[in-house]
Design an enzyme around this catalytic site. Structure first.
Site, PDB file in Angstrom:
ATOM      1  N   ILE A  60       0.866  -1.168   0.000  1.00 41.84           N
ATOM      2  CA  ILE A  60       0.000   0.000   0.000  1.00 41.84           C
ATOM      3  C   ILE A  60       0.912   1.230   0.000  1.00 41.84           C
ATOM      4  CG2 ILE A  60      -2.030  -1.060   1.065  1.00 41.84           C
ATOM      5  CD1 ILE A  60      -1.211  -0.035   3.731  1.00 41.84           C
ATOM      6  N   ASP A  61       0.400   2.335  -0.518  1.00 36.45           N
ATOM      7  CA  ASP A  61       1.218   3.528  -0.697  1.00 36.45           C
ATOM      8  C   ASP A  61       1.721   4.090   0.636  1.00 36.45           C
ATOM      9  OD1 ASP A  61       0.721   3.358  -3.411  1.00 36.45           O
ATOM     10  OD2 ASP A  61      -0.969   4.756  -3.342  1.00 36.45           O
ATOM     11  N   LYS A  62       2.773   4.854   0.558  1.00 40.74           N
ATOM     12  CA  LYS A  62       3.387   5.476   1.733  1.00 40.74           C
ATOM     13  C   LYS A  62       2.358   6.201   2.607  1.00 40.74           C
ATOM     14  CE  LYS A  62       6.633   9.275   2.850  1.00 40.74           C
ATOM     15  NZ  LYS A  62       5.653  10.355   3.080  1.00 40.74           N
ATOM     16  N   ARG A  79      -6.889   5.726  -6.163  1.00 46.27           N
ATOM     17  CA  ARG A  79      -6.616   7.148  -6.400  1.00 46.27           C
ATOM     18  C   ARG A  79      -6.867   7.523  -7.860  1.00 46.27           C
ATOM     19  NH1 ARG A  79      -0.652   7.568  -4.055  1.00 46.27           N
ATOM     20  NH2 ARG A  79      -0.940   9.806  -4.445  1.00 46.27           N
TER      21      ARG A  79
END
EC number: 5.4.99.-
Length: 303
Positions: A137-139, A237
């Protein structure tokens, strides 16, 4: 070398072997997989095949992965919120702001650095920078991910991801009021040809499907739940922006004028999968972090 097997399902019938291996090994690059094939490490029903071979349902795909290099990543004593742990895997609630694995510009302070301090063993079938990492998962996205402690667990979890058996639910706050209660976004995602640092909806991209439903309507915002059918980079997103409802706080795909959410308002709240050893269905859920709740409360107080 470590060897793995997979029986081709009806859903995977007539899929190119390189594409099937990429789906089963989502953290491996296409060039790595092409390397396995060209070096004769991939067999179908014990016969060496080329990358364009189309697998048939019922065939047995066997592939060998060279032993990984010795890790050159520093173990760091970073606190982890471990939701579940057993000899085969961990389920982690990753905090917002933490990078999952080392890369250029992020050599320390990552989830992998923390895991190496916590665990003696992690699966080794990914690159040396990504031990145990089955999915990411993204930062600036918080929430749940599963980590494999051994190669058997890693392969079985990767297969579940490839066959869409893993349940992944997110909650997000988006700009604009969505005028209906639910929907499905089916649009291929690939590198944005105008900006290689971004992903976008492109005809040549990989299939991507996101299901969403509204949790709460507001005049200028919507609190939504998104469930992934596929797991492309930045999928939620990109998809929410595509339909005109970009995530609040998103610095890459969002509006210039937005609320301060310390990055995109996105939280991986639920994760479900079948345990690779016990075959038990396991499901976990965690609340969104304080910053997410604060943004939501701020929006409620506007009206």
């Amino acid at each position: 070398m470590t060897q793995f097997q997979h029986e081709v399902t009806e859903e995977q019938n007539k899929t190119r072997v390189d594409k099937l291996l990429a789906a089963i090994n989502p953290e491996r690059s296409r060039s790595q997989i092409q390397g396995w094939i060209s070096k004769g490490h991939v067999h179908v029903n014990e016969a060496v095949v080329k990358a364009n071979y189309k697998c048939q349902a019922g065939e047995v795909l066997t592939w060998s992965i060279p032993e990984v290099e010795e890790l050159d990543i520093q173990a760091e004593d970073i606190p982890l919120e471990i939701i579940y742990e057993d000899p085969d895997l961990l389920v982690i609630n990753k905090p917002k702001g933490m990078v999952v694995h080392p890369s250029a510009g992020h050599q320390t302070g990552t989830l992998v650095n923390a895991l190496l301090h916590h665990c003696k063993d992690l699966s080794g079938i990914n690159s040396v920078e990504r031990p145990g990492i089955v999915h990411r998962i993204d930062k600036d996205t918080s929430g749940l991910l599963v980590v494999a402690k051994n190669d058997h667990t890693h392969v079985k979890l990767s297969e579940q991801l490839a066959t869409k058996e893993v349940k992944r639910k997110y909650e997000a706050i988006v700009h604009g009021e969505i005028g209906h209660e639910s929907g499905i976004i089916d649009a291929p995602i690939g590198r944005d040809p105008k900006d290689r640092q971004k992903m976008g909806i492109v005809d040549s991209g990989k299939p991507a499907v996101t299901h969403f439903k509204v949790i709460k309507h507001f005049p200028d915002y919507t609190h939504v739940e998104c469930q992934l059918e596929t797991g492309r980079t930045h999928q939620i997103r990109v998809h929410m922006r595509y339909i005109g409802f970009p995530l609040v706080g998103d610095p890459k795909y969002g509006q210039r004028k937005t609320l301060d959410a310390d990055g995109q308002a996105l939280h991986a709240k639920a994760l479900g999968f079948t345990h690779p050893r016990t075959n038990e269905w396991m499901e976990f859920e965690v609340e969104a972090p304080k910053v997410f709740q604060e943004v939501l409360e701020k929006i409620k107080n506007m009206y």
